[in-house]
Design an enzyme around this catalytic site. Structure first.
Site, PDB file in Angstrom:
ATOM      1  N   THR B 199       3.898   3.852   2.086  1.00  0.00           N
ATOM      2  CA  THR B 199       2.890   2.815   1.901  1.00  0.00           C
ATOM      3  C   THR B 199       2.876   1.866   3.106  1.00  0.00           C
ATOM      4  O   THR B 199       3.922   1.612   3.687  1.00  0.00           O
ATOM      5  CB  THR B 199       3.256   2.015   0.631  1.00  0.00           C
ATOM      6  N   ARG B 227      -2.180   8.666 -12.000  1.00  0.00           N
ATOM      7  CA  ARG B 227      -1.146   7.630 -11.860  1.00  0.00           C
ATOM      8  C   ARG B 227      -1.570   6.543 -10.872  1.00  0.00           C
ATOM      9  O   ARG B 227      -2.044   6.825  -9.781  1.00  0.00           O
ATOM     10  CB  ARG B 227       0.152   8.270 -11.383  1.00  0.00           C
ATOM     11  N   GLY B 229       0.072   3.285  -8.896  1.00  0.00           N
ATOM     12  CA  GLY B 229       1.335   2.625  -8.553  1.00  0.00           C
ATOM     13  C   GLY B 229       1.153   1.129  -8.374  1.00  0.00           C
ATOM     14  O   GLY B 229       0.150   0.553  -8.815  1.00  0.00           O
ATOM     15  N   ASP B 230       2.110   0.516  -7.707  1.00  0.00           N
ATOM     16  CA  ASP B 230       2.077  -0.946  -7.597  1.00  0.00           C
ATOM     17  C   ASP B 230       1.146  -1.457  -6.507  1.00  0.00           C
ATOM     18  O   ASP B 230       0.687  -2.604  -6.573  1.00  0.00           O
ATOM     19  CB  ASP B 230       3.488  -1.486  -7.344  1.00  0.00           C
ATOM     20  N   THR B 250       6.589  -2.011  -0.814  1.00  0.00           N
ATOM     21  CA  THR B 250       6.596  -0.554  -0.708  1.00  0.00           C
ATOM     22  C   THR B 250       7.823  -0.046  -1.430  1.00  0.00           C
ATOM     23  O   THR B 250       8.875  -0.678  -1.390  1.00  0.00           O
ATOM     24  CB  THR B 250       6.610  -0.107   0.766  1.00  0.00           C
ATOM     25  N   GLY B 251       7.675   1.096  -2.105  1.00  0.00           N
ATOM     26  CA  GLY B 251       8.842   1.629  -2.796  1.00  0.00           C
ATOM     27  C   GLY B 251       8.451   2.341  -4.069  1.00  0.00           C
ATOM     28  O   GLY B 251       7.315   2.808  -4.202  1.00  0.00           O
ATOM     29  N   GLY B 253       7.001   2.423  -7.091  1.00  0.00           N
ATOM     30  CA  GLY B 253       6.026   1.494  -7.630  1.00  0.00           C
ATOM     31  C   GLY B 253       6.231   1.080  -9.071  1.00  0.00           C
ATOM     32  O   GLY B 253       5.966  -0.070  -9.433  1.00  0.00           O
TER      33      GLY B 253
END
Lengths: 347, 347
Positions: B199, B227, B229-230, B250-251, B253
């Site tokens: 990201t 899906r 994510g964050d 980032t990571g 999510g």
């Protein structure tokens, strides 16, 4: 005879001690429910409509409270109470949800577990009879928190949830709402319909000391372009954390996203040590009105204190706090009722 | 001769005063960029790959900083820098994004304006060349904050944004990633690929004192069921508020959603008066590791203090803070570099 008098008195005291002990051993439980906030005034509702809303709220409240008292898990209580509201045509969630610009239904729901901070959400689903059950399935049976659109519908099908045709959700009332919305749009006037209200939500403190929150909605009448509101967004419309509180919101979702209403109330409780009532009032009554963010929340903390706060003319709401104080109300004048003893005659 | 010595000295002092005055009249500006966090070690990157990443980071950093210095609006700087990263095949955003389980690309992006708390996001879009531009268009040209799926693509088309075929985003590297992911899935082993990283995000303090944050991603390799994510979720992967800070995450999510990482860092800054560095470290180094939430953030506050914090082996990152301290780095050992003077030899 003194002996006989004395004995029953002893027994009475003993019984009293036992009862008191049993009562204080009961862990606190609490529940708060909303069915949407908006321009809800006594003038806007017929007596029959008012009665129907109060009955639906009382039924969801009684169901939730009895389950909590019987030792049910908070998450299950949230889902079961929301299913009742989704299945009622009165609310903008499940059956009776509003229509999109294209005349379809796109439903959103979210759930969160305050004990584990696990969460699940679906957005823009079209075929799941009870979106709140899909949100729980995402939380429990997928590695994800949020699924959207056709993928979310497909996931729900795999999970064995009940699917329906999209027009299952349609009611004459919502068809009329969309018609008026499209007429206003064509005439370039303000929509003559309250486009963004009727979301349902439930927050509970269960007998294990765990908080849970859930929210379900059809979104805004006439919404377009795959719009996602605050309801399925963790932190915006739904949040639960045993360390602070559980919140479910309803209102003009865009503001609730930008101001992170649900998680901000919890952050104020956790970081500023505000009561849940004060935190909810600050965000709903101070922060949002300055920018035009209409709506409200129900919230509960880990002691079972309940807050039902809104900045609109009314909010369908019902709650029983840890002291057993019951409140079922619709209009603004009874807004602080949750802090008062019951028997206000409104339920 | 004493006289001639004296005059230039006076002039020097005068010039020095003018320069100091000019320098202190310059409002502080700052920028921090990430290109993903994960199992990024020196052993995992060839010298050529390392060089390519550093060049891409330096280019985005220089572009952003020069624009800020020239008085550009923070929101525009965020968009322009993210477009550079989206257009680079190195990062999991735009061209070079990862593939879904079905072998397609579904892209997410969000942007937020710390001055107005306006925000825009798109999720699950397939045809928008630069999703961050679509996020800005949602913020500026729709009444909504978040649009998803085909509706969001349709909105971007109406807005005149550049559309591409879905396979425009495909690179051999991501095809190989998906192949390995599906092989692992078939063998029921852990994915041999870092599925959830790459990201990109940018946070800035502009010369008007405004904070802004943006994030763009292709999500997780092999993701299914729509899906989300964050990254596109305001409060989870992206948040900006002049009252506290701007954050891009980032990571993994799902954890960033459940723990509301971006808005929690800002809440800690605002309510607990923590520095942005301390708040970011608390959430990334204390809260997330306990539950297995891998990843990192870049953050900047309204004084131009920068925090680049991650709990993984590496994070592609670049920043210049309000004191002009520059840091461009990849691996863990140089994690605190943003707090040190530049010239560490790593950029």
């Amino acid at each position: 005879m003194g002996k006989y008098l004395f004995m029953p008195l002893m027994l009475q005291v003993l019984a009293g001690l036992l009862l008191t002990s049993a009562a204080s051993a009961q862990p606190p439980i609490a529940v708060a429910i909303h069915g949407g906030a908006g321009t809800i005034t006594k003038a806007n509702l017929t007596a029959a409509q008012e009665q129907a809303y109060l009955e639906a709220l009382n039924r969801a409240l009684d169901t939730a409270y009895e389950k909590l008292r019987d030792g049910a898990q908070g998450l299950d209580v949230v889902v079961d109470a929301i299913v009742l509201l989704e299945d009622s045509p009165l609310f903008n969630a499940g059956y009776g949800a509003v229509l999109t610009h294209e005349g379809a239904h796109e439903l959103d729901a979210a759930i969160m577990d305050g004990a584990t901070l696990q969460a699940g959400a679906v957005a823009g689903v079209r075929y799941i009879k009870n979106p709140i059950q899909a949100a729980r399935a995402v939380m429990l049976h997928s590695p994800h928190v949020m699924l959207a659109g056709r993928g979310a519908d497909a996931f729900a099908a795999i999970q064995g949830l009940e699917l329906v045709d999209n027009n299952y959700f349609t009611t004459p009332r919502r068809e009329a709402d969309l018609r008026r919305f499209l007429e206003s749009e064509a005439a370039q006037t303000r929509p003559a319909v309250d486009t963004k209200f009727g979301t349902v939500g439930v927050v509970v403190l269960d007998s294990f000391g765990n908080l849970a929150a859930g929210t379900s909605t059809g979104g805004m009448t006439g919404k377009r372009w795959g719009r996602i509101g605050d309801s399925p967004l963790i932190g915006a419309g739904t949040y639960a954390n045993n360390a602070s509180c559980a919140v479910s919101a309803t209102g003009h979702g865009e503001y609730f996203i930008r101001y992170q209403v649900a998680s901000d109330i919890c952050a104020r409780v956790e970081y500023l040590q505000e009561s849940v009532q004060r935190a909810a009032q600050y965000v709903i009554e101070n922060v949002l009105p300055k920018v035009g963010g209409d709506g409200g929340v129900v919230a509960v903390d880990s002691s079972g204190n309940v807050a039902n706060v809104f900045n609109t003319e009314g909010m369908y709401r019902a709650s029983i706090d840890a002291n057993g104080r019951r409140s079922v109300a619709i209009y603004r004048e009874s807004m602080t009722q949750a802090d008062e003893p019951a028997d206000t005659g409104e339920h």
